[in-house]
Design a protein around this motif. Structure first.
Motif, PDB file in Angstrom:
ATOM      1  N   SER A 172    -133.638 -14.927  91.373  1.00  9.77           N
ATOM      2  CA  SER A 172    -132.703 -14.061  92.283  1.00  9.77           C
ATOM      3  C   SER A 172    -131.774 -13.757  91.551  1.00  9.77           C
ATOM      4  O   SER A 172    -131.024 -14.804  90.374  1.00  9.77           O
ATOM      5  CB  SER A 172    -132.192 -13.790  93.582  1.00  9.77           C
ATOM      6  N   GLU A 173    -130.944 -12.680  91.533  1.00 14.49           N
ATOM      7  CA  GLU A 173    -129.725 -12.292  90.540  1.00 14.49           C
ATOM      8  C   GLU A 173    -129.103 -13.253  91.177  1.00 14.49           C
ATOM      9  O   GLU A 173    -128.001 -13.791  89.517  1.00 14.49           O
ATOM     10  CB  GLU A 173    -129.295 -10.432  90.661  1.00 14.49           C
ATOM     11  N   GLN A 174    -128.486 -13.821  91.820  1.00 12.65           N
ATOM     12  CA  GLN A 174    -127.531 -14.544  92.430  1.00 12.65           C
ATOM     13  C   GLN A 174    -128.027 -16.277  92.061  1.00 12.65           C
ATOM     14  O   GLN A 174    -126.954 -16.570  90.851  1.00 12.65           O
ATOM     15  CB  GLN A 174    -127.123 -14.879  93.854  1.00 12.65           C
ATOM     16  N   VAL A 175    -129.116 -16.280  91.973  1.00  8.26           N
ATOM     17  CA  VAL A 175    -129.713 -17.755  91.058  1.00  8.26           C
ATOM     18  C   VAL A 175    -128.852 -17.807  89.209  1.00  8.26           C
ATOM     19  O   VAL A 175    -128.742 -18.571  88.241  1.00  8.26           O
ATOM     20  CB  VAL A 175    -131.067 -18.259  91.727  1.00  8.26           C
ATOM     21  N   ARG A 176    -129.316 -16.750  89.226  1.00  7.72           N
ATOM     22  CA  ARG A 176    -129.485 -16.590  87.691  1.00  7.72           C
ATOM     23  C   ARG A 176    -127.589 -16.004  87.392  1.00  7.72           C
ATOM     24  O   ARG A 176    -127.268 -16.422  86.604  1.00  7.72           O
ATOM     25  CB  ARG A 176    -129.577 -14.199  87.196  1.00  7.72           C
ATOM     26  N   ASP A 177    -126.661 -15.332  88.555  1.00  9.28           N
ATOM     27  CA  ASP A 177    -125.575 -15.625  87.739  1.00  9.28           C
ATOM     28  C   ASP A 177    -124.730 -16.970  87.501  1.00  9.28           C
ATOM     29  O   ASP A 177    -124.043 -17.482  86.783  1.00  9.28           O
ATOM     30  CB  ASP A 177    -124.619 -14.620  88.943  1.00  9.28           C
ATOM     31  N   TYR A 178    -125.397 -17.426  88.710  1.00  6.87           N
ATOM     32  CA  TYR A 178    -125.184 -19.341  88.670  1.00  6.87           C
ATOM     33  C   TYR A 178    -126.146 -20.082  87.509  1.00  6.87           C
ATOM     34  O   TYR A 178    -124.829 -20.936  86.798  1.00  6.87           O
ATOM     35  CB  TYR A 178    -126.138 -19.714  89.785  1.00  6.87           C
ATOM     36  N   ALA A 179    -126.669 -19.897  86.588  1.00  7.85           N
ATOM     37  CA  ALA A 179    -127.355 -20.669  85.638  1.00  7.85           C
ATOM     38  C   ALA A 179    -126.313 -20.420  84.038  1.00  7.85           C
ATOM     39  O   ALA A 179    -125.437 -20.688  83.566  1.00  7.85           O
ATOM     40  CB  ALA A 179    -128.878 -20.148  85.823  1.00  7.85           C
ATOM     41  N   ILE A 180    -126.229 -18.567  84.251  1.00 11.02           N
ATOM     42  CA  ILE A 180    -124.810 -18.388  83.198  1.00 11.02           C
ATOM     43  C   ILE A 180    -123.699 -18.727  83.620  1.00 11.02           C
ATOM     44  O   ILE A 180    -123.399 -19.638  82.364  1.00 11.02           O
ATOM     45  CB  ILE A 180    -124.920 -16.543  82.807  1.00 11.02           C
ATOM     46  N   PHE A 306    -125.250 -15.225  99.200  1.00  8.56           N
ATOM     47  CA  PHE A 306    -126.785 -15.535  99.595  1.00  8.56           C
ATOM     48  C   PHE A 306    -128.031 -15.342  99.074  1.00  8.56           C
ATOM     49  O   PHE A 306    -127.631 -14.237  97.150  1.00  8.56           O
ATOM     50  CB  PHE A 306    -127.292 -14.557 100.327  1.00  8.56           C
ATOM     51  N   TYR A 307    -128.560 -16.541  97.753  1.00  5.89           N
ATOM     52  CA  TYR A 307    -129.202 -16.886  96.936  1.00  5.89           C
ATOM     53  C   TYR A 307    -131.091 -16.716  96.931  1.00  5.89           C
ATOM     54  O   TYR A 307    -131.270 -16.630  96.342  1.00  5.89           O
ATOM     55  CB  TYR A 307    -128.385 -17.162  96.026  1.00  5.89           C
ATOM     56  N   PHE A 308    -131.412 -16.275  97.785  1.00  3.87           N
ATOM     57  CA  PHE A 308    -132.920 -16.514  97.921  1.00  3.87           C
ATOM     58  C   PHE A 308    -133.556 -15.371  97.742  1.00  3.87           C
ATOM     59  O   PHE A 308    -133.853 -14.523  97.769  1.00  3.87           O
ATOM     60  CB  PHE A 308    -132.676 -17.372  99.990  1.00  3.87           C
ATOM     61  N   SER A 309    -134.521 -15.942  97.840  1.00  7.39           N
ATOM     62  CA  SER A 309    -135.350 -15.236  97.496  1.00  7.39           C
ATOM     63  C   SER A 309    -137.615 -15.566  98.216  1.00  7.39           C
ATOM     64  O   SER A 309    -137.470 -16.095  98.132  1.00  7.39           O
ATOM     65  CB  SER A 309    -136.192 -14.759  96.025  1.00  7.39           C
ATOM     66  N   VAL A 323    -141.118  -4.052 109.033  1.00  4.63           N
ATOM     67  CA  VAL A 323    -140.490  -5.563 108.319  1.00  4.63           C
ATOM     68  C   VAL A 323    -139.143  -4.673 108.668  1.00  4.63           C
ATOM     69  O   VAL A 323    -138.460  -3.916 107.768  1.00  4.63           O
ATOM     70  CB  VAL A 323    -140.363  -5.778 106.688  1.00  4.63           C
ATOM     71  N   VAL A 324    -138.676  -6.103 110.040  1.00  2.00           N
ATOM     72  CA  VAL A 324    -136.888  -5.407 109.611  1.00  2.00           C
ATOM     73  C   VAL A 324    -136.381  -6.521 108.889  1.00  2.00           C
ATOM     74  O   VAL A 324    -136.731  -7.213 109.479  1.00  2.00           O
ATOM     75  CB  VAL A 324    -136.396  -4.982 111.326  1.00  2.00           C
ATOM     76  N   ALA A 325    -135.213  -5.604 107.599  1.00  2.00           N
ATOM     77  CA  ALA A 325    -134.835  -7.085 106.995  1.00  2.00           C
ATOM     78  C   ALA A 325    -133.434  -6.935 107.407  1.00  2.00           C
ATOM     79  O   ALA A 325    -133.028  -5.804 107.003  1.00  2.00           O
ATOM     80  CB  ALA A 325    -135.243  -7.189 105.748  1.00  2.00           C
ATOM     81  N   SER A 326    -132.388  -8.238 107.049  1.00  2.00           N
ATOM     82  CA  SER A 326    -130.885  -8.494 106.598  1.00  2.00           C
ATOM     83  C   SER A 326    -130.909  -7.406 105.434  1.00  2.00           C
ATOM     84  O   SER A 326    -131.285  -8.047 104.606  1.00  2.00           O
ATOM     85  CB  SER A 326    -130.437  -9.258 106.436  1.00  2.00           C
ATOM     86  N   ALA A 327    -129.279  -6.388 105.547  1.00  2.00           N
ATOM     87  CA  ALA A 327    -129.399  -5.718 104.094  1.00  2.00           C
ATOM     88  C   ALA A 327    -128.550  -7.058 103.421  1.00  2.00           C
ATOM     89  O   ALA A 327    -127.449  -6.642 103.676  1.00  2.00           O
ATOM     90  CB  ALA A 327    -128.595  -4.715 104.345  1.00  2.00           C
ATOM     91  N   ILE A 328    -129.221  -7.679 102.979  1.00  2.00           N
ATOM     92  CA  ILE A 328    -128.420  -9.031 102.084  1.00  2.00           C
ATOM     93  C   ILE A 328    -129.148  -9.303 100.735  1.00  2.00           C
ATOM     94  O   ILE A 328    -130.821  -9.441 100.792  1.00  2.00           O
ATOM     95  CB  ILE A 328    -128.059 -10.200 103.154  1.00  2.00           C
ATOM     96  N   GLY A 329    -128.165  -9.621  99.901  1.00  2.00           N
ATOM     97  CA  GLY A 329    -129.247 -10.223  98.752  1.00  2.00           C
ATOM     98  C   GLY A 329    -129.920  -9.212  98.724  1.00  2.00           C
ATOM     99  O   GLY A 329    -130.108  -8.293  97.723  1.00  2.00           O
ATOM    100  N   GLN A 330    -131.442 -10.153  97.796  1.00  2.00           N
ATOM    101  CA  GLN A 330    -132.486  -9.271  97.281  1.00  2.00           C
ATOM    102  C   GLN A 330    -133.589  -9.086  98.268  1.00  2.00           C
ATOM    103  O   GLN A 330    -134.287  -7.924  97.802  1.00  2.00           O
ATOM    104  CB  GLN A 330    -132.948 -10.535  96.991  1.00  2.00           C
ATOM    105  N   LEU A 331    -133.371  -8.836  99.417  1.00  2.00           N
ATOM    106  CA  LEU A 331    -133.392  -8.032 100.336  1.00  2.00           C
ATOM    107  C   LEU A 331    -133.698  -6.744 100.363  1.00  2.00           C
ATOM    108  O   LEU A 331    -134.742  -6.102 100.653  1.00  2.00           O
ATOM    109  CB  LEU A 331    -133.728  -8.496 102.363  1.00  2.00           C
ATOM    110  N   CYS A 332    -132.903  -6.704  99.853  1.00  2.00           N
ATOM    111  CA  CYS A 332    -132.413  -4.564  99.447  1.00  2.00           C
ATOM    112  C   CYS A 332    -133.122  -4.337  97.898  1.00  2.00           C
ATOM    113  O   CYS A 332    -132.665  -3.194  97.868  1.00  2.00           O
ATOM    114  CB  CYS A 332    -130.256  -4.934  99.196  1.00  2.00           C
ATOM    115  N   ASP A 333    -132.980  -5.287  97.254  1.00  2.00           N
ATOM    116  CA  ASP A 333    -133.671  -4.359  96.281  1.00  2.00           C
ATOM    117  C   ASP A 333    -135.438  -4.488  96.595  1.00  2.00           C
ATOM    118  O   ASP A 333    -136.229  -3.531  95.987  1.00  2.00           O
ATOM    119  CB  ASP A 333    -133.562  -6.177  95.098  1.00  2.00           C
ATOM    120  N   VAL A 334    -135.135  -5.335  97.778  1.00  2.00           N
ATOM    121  CA  VAL A 334    -137.653  -5.859  97.684  1.00  2.00           C
ATOM    122  C   VAL A 334    -137.340  -4.461  98.657  1.00  2.00           C
ATOM    123  O   VAL A 334    -138.735  -4.126  98.235  1.00  2.00           O
ATOM    124  CB  VAL A 334    -137.473  -6.844  98.450  1.00  2.00           C
TER     125      VAL A 334
END
Length: 400
Positions: A172-180, A306-309, A323-334
């Protein structure tokens, strides 16, 4: 290409049943399906390797498994676990070097684990690239949710891995940011979300029958281990707001430490007869359960990091479930709201229930989103992820 695949985490057996093990199996299968040869290096095999399409090298550490010690004190047991995990990484590195001497590898692909730098160290010794798959900020998780003794060494290993990997595949973008943030060069970090096996998850799967669910029920479904971070509380709070007379039924597919809490909630909220908890289901049978859903739920709490995929999200889509998904993290991208699913405000039971009810009353919306979801899911395959890694490897090998 010949690929050395490392999974050194004791908590991720190659033939295990949880999501991390499924990820390992699916990526190996994808590499092989693309015509490449894979050797997996691990410290824990898990179940049967029957039908596995890759070679397997299991190392055996000298430190006994602390989980087998009955009378060990908690701190001593934890130190032994950490020491054993470090040794597994060192043994994997040496086993890979030895295997390479007879039949060379083209690149190393390691699933990042807290105590292993086997991939980057072996790569440096052999002069081949190492790609690191990073699924979570493991050091952060360990410090926040579990116990950690050798913190400094874990941080040093993390910095070494992120700093020396030729490429990082973050889920995820959040995990990428963490690695950087922890030292990885931004240009070497790629976002590669989780995927799905569309030979297993597709709209033509036959739905499971029985389970005590009325044939005419409108099934709201959830797949996942019953743990706090999987959003069981917002799921149940939202379902509770749906009127019983409209035929809603909640099917929870999974097992875990919160099962007793879930069952207690159901009794306390007087939802008996409207909620089914399947318990553990073999992964090969999950598609038929998902196919029984009229709406698939991916609820999560509102958290800053929220860094999950979520694997479940891609599986829901591939089977063509609305699907009904929470509007958070990668879920908003997918999930594209209104096209491939509906996004609900995290921790807002009324909004979650409203989105489910929208699908219930609008058959045309449900059918349109179901079709779009299946198309989107078919794009997000493990094969696609493996092909991206092969392309990166080809570039690195050519440059070398």
């Amino acid at each position: 290409m010949r690929i050395a695949y490392i999974t050194a985490d004791h908590g991720v057996p190659v033939f295990g049943r949880k999501g991390a093990s499924i990820h390992v199996q699916e990526m190996v299968h994808a590499y092989v399906a693309l015509g490449h040869t894979v050797t997996v290096f691990t410290g824990r095999k898990g179940g049967s390797e029957e039908g596995f399409e890759a070679d397997l090298v299991k190392v055996k550490p000298s430190v006994p498994d602390p989980d087998d010690a009955i009378d060990a004190q908690p701190r001593a047991k934890l130190i032994a676990k950490e020491t054993r995990s470090i040794e597994i990484g060192e043994l994997v590195e040496n086993a890979l070097i030895e295997e390479h001497s007879s039949t060379p590898f083209d690149f190393i692909y390691e699933r990042y684990s807290l105590w292993s730098a086997a991939g980057v160290r072996a790569a440096a010794r052999l002069g081949i690239p190492c790609f690191m798959e990073v699924n979570a900020p493991l050091l952060l998780e360990q410090e926040k949710y579990r116990d950690l003794i050798q913190t400094e060494q874990a941080a040093e290993l993390e910095a070494e891995v992120f700093g020396k990997a030729h490429a990082i595949a973050a889920v995820s973008e959040q995990v990428r940011d963490y690695a950087i943030e922890k030292g990885a060069a931004a240009e070497r970090c790629h976002v590669v979300p989780n995927g799905v096996d569309t030979a297993r998850f597709h709209p033509d799967v036959a739905p499971v029958t029985g389970l005590g669910i009325p044939d005419d029920a409108f099934v709201v479904g959830f797949v996942g281990s019953l743990k706090a971070w999987h959003g069981l509380e917002p799921l149940l709070d939202g379902f509770r707001e749906l009127p019983a007379e409209d035929g809603y039924h909640l099917l929870i597919v999974g097992e875990g430490p919160l099962r007793t809490w879930v069952e207690g909630y159901v009794r306390g909220a007087r939802l008996d007869g409207r909620v089914t908890v399947s318990g553990w289901v073999d992964y090969v049978d999950i598609p038929s359960y998902v196919r029984r859903f009229d709406v698939a739920a991916a609820p999560y709490h509102a958290i800053d990091d929220f860094y999950f995929s979520p694997l479940k999200l891609f599986e829901y889509l591939a089977i063509g479930r609305p699907v009904v998904a929470s509007a958070i993290g990668q879920l908003c991208d997918v999930i594209e709201h209104g096209r491939t699913g509906l996004l609900a405000t995290p921790d807002d039971p009324a909004d979650f229930a409203a989105k489910v009810a929208e699908f219930h009353r609008d058959v045309a919306l449900r059918e349109r989103i179901s079709q779009a979801a299946a198309i989107e899911g078919a794009r997000r395959t493990w094969m696609h992820n493996a092909q991206k890694m092969i392309e990166l490897a080809t570039e690195h090998v050519a440059a070398a």
